[in-house]
Design a protein around this motif. Structure first.
Motif, PDB file in Angstrom:
ATOM      1  N   TRP A 125       5.070  -5.242   4.639  1.00 28.81           N
ATOM      2  CA  TRP A 125       3.643  -5.571   4.694  1.00 28.81           C
ATOM      3  C   TRP A 125       3.415  -7.040   4.352  1.00 28.81           C
ATOM      4  O   TRP A 125       2.560  -7.697   4.937  1.00 28.81           O
ATOM      5  CB  TRP A 125       2.890  -4.666   3.723  1.00 28.81           C
ATOM      6  CG  TRP A 125       1.407  -4.841   3.708  1.00 28.81           C
ATOM      7  CD1 TRP A 125       0.507  -4.328   4.604  1.00 28.81           C
ATOM      8  CD2 TRP A 125       0.642  -5.574   2.744  1.00 28.81           C
ATOM      9  NE1 TRP A 125      -0.777  -4.698   4.256  1.00 28.81           N
ATOM     10  CE2 TRP A 125      -0.732  -5.469   3.108  1.00 28.81           C
ATOM     11  CE3 TRP A 125       0.960  -6.309   1.607  1.00 28.81           C
ATOM     12  CZ2 TRP A 125      -1.759  -6.060   2.387  1.00 28.81           C
ATOM     13  CZ3 TRP A 125      -0.058  -6.906   0.880  1.00 28.81           C
ATOM     14  CH2 TRP A 125      -1.400  -6.781   1.266  1.00 28.81           C
ATOM     15  N   ASN A 160      -4.515  -5.475  -3.106  1.00 28.07           N
ATOM     16  CA  ASN A 160      -4.975  -5.417  -1.715  1.00 28.07           C
ATOM     17  C   ASN A 160      -4.141  -4.425  -0.903  1.00 28.07           C
ATOM     18  O   ASN A 160      -4.674  -3.704  -0.048  1.00 28.07           O
ATOM     19  CB  ASN A 160      -4.894  -6.804  -1.071  1.00 28.07           C
ATOM     20  CG  ASN A 160      -5.968  -7.746  -1.583  1.00 28.07           C
ATOM     21  OD1 ASN A 160      -7.007  -7.303  -2.067  1.00 28.07           O
ATOM     22  ND2 ASN A 160      -5.725  -9.046  -1.483  1.00 28.07           N
ATOM     23  N   TRP A 161      -2.855  -4.396  -1.167  1.00 23.63           N
ATOM     24  CA  TRP A 161      -1.972  -3.449  -0.480  1.00 23.63           C
ATOM     25  C   TRP A 161      -2.351  -2.013  -0.826  1.00 23.63           C
ATOM     26  O   TRP A 161      -2.371  -1.139   0.057  1.00 23.63           O
ATOM     27  CB  TRP A 161      -0.524  -3.752  -0.893  1.00 23.63           C
ATOM     28  CG  TRP A 161       0.504  -2.813  -0.374  1.00 23.63           C
ATOM     29  CD1 TRP A 161       0.874  -2.627   0.932  1.00 23.63           C
ATOM     30  CD2 TRP A 161       1.344  -1.945  -1.150  1.00 23.63           C
ATOM     31  NE1 TRP A 161       1.890  -1.695   1.017  1.00 23.63           N
ATOM     32  CE2 TRP A 161       2.201  -1.271  -0.254  1.00 23.63           C
ATOM     33  CE3 TRP A 161       1.460  -1.696  -2.518  1.00 23.63           C
ATOM     34  CZ2 TRP A 161       3.142  -0.343  -0.686  1.00 23.63           C
ATOM     35  CZ3 TRP A 161       2.408  -0.774  -2.950  1.00 23.63           C
ATOM     36  CH2 TRP A 161       3.228  -0.111  -2.037  1.00 23.63           C
ATOM     37  N   ASN A 197      -5.261  -0.296   1.027  1.00 20.05           N
ATOM     38  CA  ASN A 197      -5.057   0.036   2.437  1.00 20.05           C
ATOM     39  C   ASN A 197      -4.821   1.548   2.602  1.00 20.05           C
ATOM     40  O   ASN A 197      -4.018   2.155   1.897  1.00 20.05           O
ATOM     41  CB  ASN A 197      -3.846  -0.760   2.947  1.00 20.05           C
ATOM     42  CG  ASN A 197      -3.652  -0.623   4.430  1.00 20.05           C
ATOM     43  OD1 ASN A 197      -3.246   0.430   4.910  1.00 20.05           O
ATOM     44  ND2 ASN A 197      -3.914  -1.692   5.161  1.00 20.05           N
ATOM     45  N   ARG A 198      -5.500   2.149   3.530  1.00 20.55           N
ATOM     46  CA  ARG A 198      -5.384   3.596   3.736  1.00 20.55           C
ATOM     47  C   ARG A 198      -3.967   3.997   4.149  1.00 20.55           C
ATOM     48  O   ARG A 198      -3.449   5.020   3.719  1.00 20.55           O
ATOM     49  CB  ARG A 198      -6.393   4.059   4.794  1.00 20.55           C
ATOM     50  CG  ARG A 198      -6.425   5.584   4.953  1.00 20.55           C
ATOM     51  CD  ARG A 198      -7.461   6.029   5.969  1.00 20.55           C
ATOM     52  NE  ARG A 198      -7.523   7.471   6.045  1.00 20.55           N
ATOM     53  CZ  ARG A 198      -8.263   8.233   5.247  1.00 20.55           C
ATOM     54  NH1 ARG A 198      -9.008   7.673   4.318  1.00 20.55           N
ATOM     55  NH2 ARG A 198      -8.268   9.546   5.391  1.00 20.55           N
ATOM     56  N   ASN A 199      -3.348   3.184   4.990  1.00 18.77           N
ATOM     57  CA  ASN A 199      -1.979   3.492   5.408  1.00 18.77           C
ATOM     58  C   ASN A 199      -1.016   3.464   4.217  1.00 18.77           C
ATOM     59  O   ASN A 199      -0.075   4.261   4.145  1.00 18.77           O
ATOM     60  CB  ASN A 199      -1.516   2.494   6.470  1.00 18.77           C
ATOM     61  CG  ASN A 199      -2.216   2.692   7.793  1.00 18.77           C
ATOM     62  OD1 ASN A 199      -2.657   3.789   8.109  1.00 18.77           O
ATOM     63  ND2 ASN A 199      -2.341   1.628   8.566  1.00 18.77           N
ATOM     64  N   THR A 200      -1.258   2.531   3.299  1.00 17.59           N
ATOM     65  CA  THR A 200      -0.434   2.470   2.085  1.00 17.59           C
ATOM     66  C   THR A 200      -0.586   3.738   1.278  1.00 17.59           C
ATOM     67  O   THR A 200       0.409   4.326   0.808  1.00 17.59           O
ATOM     68  CB  THR A 200      -0.846   1.264   1.222  1.00 17.59           C
ATOM     69  OG1 THR A 200      -0.597   0.060   1.940  1.00 17.59           O
ATOM     70  CG2 THR A 200      -0.066   1.241  -0.079  1.00 17.59           C
TER      71      THR A 200
END
Length: 210
Positions: A123, A45-46, A49-52
Motif C-alpha cells: 500500500w 490512514n491505512w 481504508n475499507r479494504n484494509t
C-alpha cells in the motif's frame, strides 16, 4: 521467544521481532520510508481504508479464535465516513486482534504479522514491498544456516561426551599420565569434527586465525 532483528530496505532500517513464534515486522519503520516525520499518520490512514479492514478482519478470522466479529462489523460500517478514525491500539483493544502489536516508548512502534506487513508495504510502495520481501527472505536463509550450525554444535557436544566416556572406559589404562591421556583423546575428537564439519579443530583454528 524474544528475538529481534533489523534489515535494511532501500536505506530504511526495518525491525523484526518474534511473537509467539511468528515474525512481526515494524510497519512504523515501513511508513518512515514515505513519511519520516509522521509515520503514524500514514498507518492511521491505512486503517481507515475499507479494504484494509476487510484484510485485517479475514486474517483474524483465519488465525484468531478470540477475534471479536461484532466489534469488527461495527468498525467496518463506519469505514468511509469522513469522521471515521482508527488507531492500531483501538483496533487491537476493540477486536482482540493478534495480527497487530503496538507499543509506545523509545523502542516502541506498530508491528504487524508478516502477512499483514507485506500488504501494508504494498500500500505504501510496491517497490518497497518487493525489496522488503527480498531482504526478509535473505534474513530467514541466514537464520536457517545459523540453526544448522547450532544443531551440529550441540550434536558434537553430545557425541563427544558419549565418545569420550567410551574411550575412558575401554581404551585408557589407569596408569597413564594426563599428557598421555590427551594424546589418546585428541584424534578421537577429530574423528567427530571431520564427520560433522569436514575439518579438524586445528584446521578450523588455522583458517580463522588473524
Amino acid at each position: 521467544m524474544a528475538k529481534n532483528n533489523t534489515i535494511t530496505v532501500l536505506n530504511t532500517e526495518v525491525k523484526i521481532k518474534v511473537i509467539d513464534q511468528n515474525d512481526f515486522i515494524c510497519i512504523t519503520d515501513i511508513a518512515k520510508s514515505r513519511n519520516p516525520k509522521h509515520p503514524d499518520d500514514l498507518i492511521r490512514n491505512w486503517l481507515r481504508n475499507r479494504n484494509t479492514l476487510e484484510l485485517l478482519g479475514i486474517w483474524e478470522q483465519l488465525h484468531n479464535p478470540d477475534f471479536n466479529p461484532v466489534e469488527f462489523d461495527g468498525i467496518k460500517k463506519q469505514a468511509g465516513l469522513n469522521s471515521f478514525t482508527l488507531t492500531p491500539k483501538q483496533w487491537i483493544s476493540l477486536t482482540r486482534s493478534i495480527g497487530l502489536d503496538s507499543k509506545t516508548g523509545r523502542y516502541g512502534g506498530t508491528y504487524a504479522h508478516k502477512d499483514i506487513a507485506f500488504e501494508f508495504a504494498s500500500w505504501v510502495s510496491v517497490e518497497f514491498k518487493l525489496y522488503l520481501i527480498k531482504e526478509f527472505q535473505r534474513l530467514k536463509e541466514e537464520e536457517q544456516k545459523q540453526l544448522g550450525w547450532d544443531v551440529k554444535r550441540q550434536l558434537t557436544k553430545i557425541n563427544y561426551r558419549i565418545h569420550t566416556d567410551a574411550i575412558k572406559e575401554n581404551l585408557i589404562p589407569p596408569e597413564l599420565t594426563r599428557q598421555q591421556v590427551n594424546f589418546i583423546y585428541a584424534p578421537e575428537a577429530d574423528i567427530l569434527n571431520m564427520a560433522l564439519f569436514g575439518k579438524t579443530a586445528r584446521e578450523w583454528r588455522d583458517e580463522h586465525s588473524a
